[in-house]
Design an enzyme around this catalytic site. Sequence first.
Site, PDB file in Angstrom:
ATOM      1  N   LYS A  31     -47.589 -36.911 -16.397  1.00 34.21           N
ATOM      2  CA  LYS A  31     -46.601 -36.587 -17.446  1.00 34.21           C
ATOM      3  C   LYS A  31     -46.808 -35.166 -17.952  1.00 34.21           C
ATOM      4  O   LYS A  31     -45.858 -34.407 -18.132  1.00 34.21           O
ATOM      5  CB  LYS A  31     -46.726 -37.588 -18.610  1.00 34.21           C
ATOM      6  CG  LYS A  31     -46.159 -38.949 -18.285  1.00 34.21           C
ATOM      7  CD  LYS A  31     -46.563 -39.995 -19.309  1.00 34.21           C
ATOM      8  CE  LYS A  31     -46.184 -41.379 -18.760  1.00 34.21           C
ATOM      9  NZ  LYS A  31     -46.697 -42.496 -19.561  1.00 34.21           N
TER      10      LYS A  31
ATOM     11  N   GLN B  30     -49.717 -43.921 -24.688  1.00 33.61           N
ATOM     12  CA  GLN B  30     -49.854 -44.629 -23.413  1.00 33.61           C
ATOM     13  C   GLN B  30     -50.356 -46.055 -23.638  1.00 33.61           C
ATOM     14  O   GLN B  30     -51.315 -46.275 -24.381  1.00 33.61           O
ATOM     15  CB  GLN B  30     -50.812 -43.843 -22.497  1.00 33.61           C
ATOM     16  CG  GLN B  30     -50.972 -44.421 -21.106  1.00 33.61           C
ATOM     17  CD  GLN B  30     -49.696 -44.359 -20.261  1.00 33.61           C
ATOM     18  OE1 GLN B  30     -48.864 -43.468 -20.444  1.00 33.61           O
ATOM     19  NE2 GLN B  30     -49.538 -45.303 -19.353  1.00 33.61           N
TER      20      GLN B  30
ATOM     21  N   ASP C 178     -40.183 -43.333 -25.706  1.00 33.07           N
ATOM     22  CA  ASP C 178     -40.537 -44.457 -24.823  1.00 33.07           C
ATOM     23  C   ASP C 178     -39.570 -45.630 -25.020  1.00 33.07           C
ATOM     24  O   ASP C 178     -39.532 -46.544 -24.197  1.00 33.07           O
ATOM     25  CB  ASP C 178     -41.953 -44.938 -25.163  1.00 33.07           C
ATOM     26  CG  ASP C 178     -42.942 -44.691 -24.051  1.00 33.07           C
ATOM     27  OD1 ASP C 178     -42.503 -44.584 -22.893  1.00 33.07           O
ATOM     28  OD2 ASP C 178     -44.144 -44.630 -24.353  1.00 33.07           O
TER      29      ASP C 178
END
Length: 294
Positions: free
Chosen positions: A53, A97, A120
């Site tokens: 990422k 994450q 997200d």
Amino acid sequence: MSAKIIDGKQVAADIREELTKEISELRERGIIPGLGVILVGADPASQSYVSAKERACENMGIFSDDNRLPTETTQKELLALVDKMNHDPKINGILVQLPLPKHIDEAAVLLAIDPDKDVDGFHPMSVGKMMVGEDTFLPCTPHGIVQLLSRSGVETSGAHVVVVGRSNIVGKPVANMLLQKKKGANATVTLCHTRTKDVGYFTRQADIIIAASGWPNTITADMVKEGVVVIDVGVNRVEDASRERGYRLVGDVDFDAVKEKAAMITPVPGGVGPMTITMLLFNTVESARRANKV
Ligand code: GUN
């Protein structure tokens, strides 16, 4: 018949090219999209996702604020960092994450993220908006799957989509997105999971299978009909002494056998994987646009 391979790397590259133009237009106006990334702990798969990422942000001209925290990080410390990012104008998107270490309440952390920076799409506000069909940040892997289908010319309207796996990250949201009354959706959706009595009974009826169980060989050739479209979300490490690193990556589908019956299929790696990060970049650019009202 051997299936046409859906090339996720190519579709991701096409979307990234579109995004590159948008990012340079934003930068000309003095707007630099920014992503805050938080990884707690040292899970090797999470470390490699997060590094990918960060590299993608760098390549695309997106500012990324990387935070790698030790496993012992307390929930309070993590929430304080999320709060700091919520108030930082350089940060348009926040990515924590998952999974988080067991001592941290994942739901509390996701709830703490400002929904306007929830790139997200995991905040309950974003999930709710997605479910009722309102405009919101869509979760990256499911959004990537929907893009792969539509950009490969797969008709979802009226199709029977069977999703295998009910995670909050993939199974539940992709099922929801595909049943919406919208272009690129309008499917009849069946969601199978670990308590489904006979998964094959459902997958044999599917026009499109989305395999997101997290286990190799969940979908075998006897479980699919001729001409099915198969999207394989799995990323599983299986031991392989012939590889230098001692393992290879496989999906949730028995690729070699299923490709002989399918019309189209995604490979692993090189299918869904490249799409996830691309849709994260897409959401971050969209968030920067919204924050600056352009
Ligand atoms: N872990 C596995 N997939 C994802 C994802 O898309 N986002 C985050 N934050 N964590 C993940």
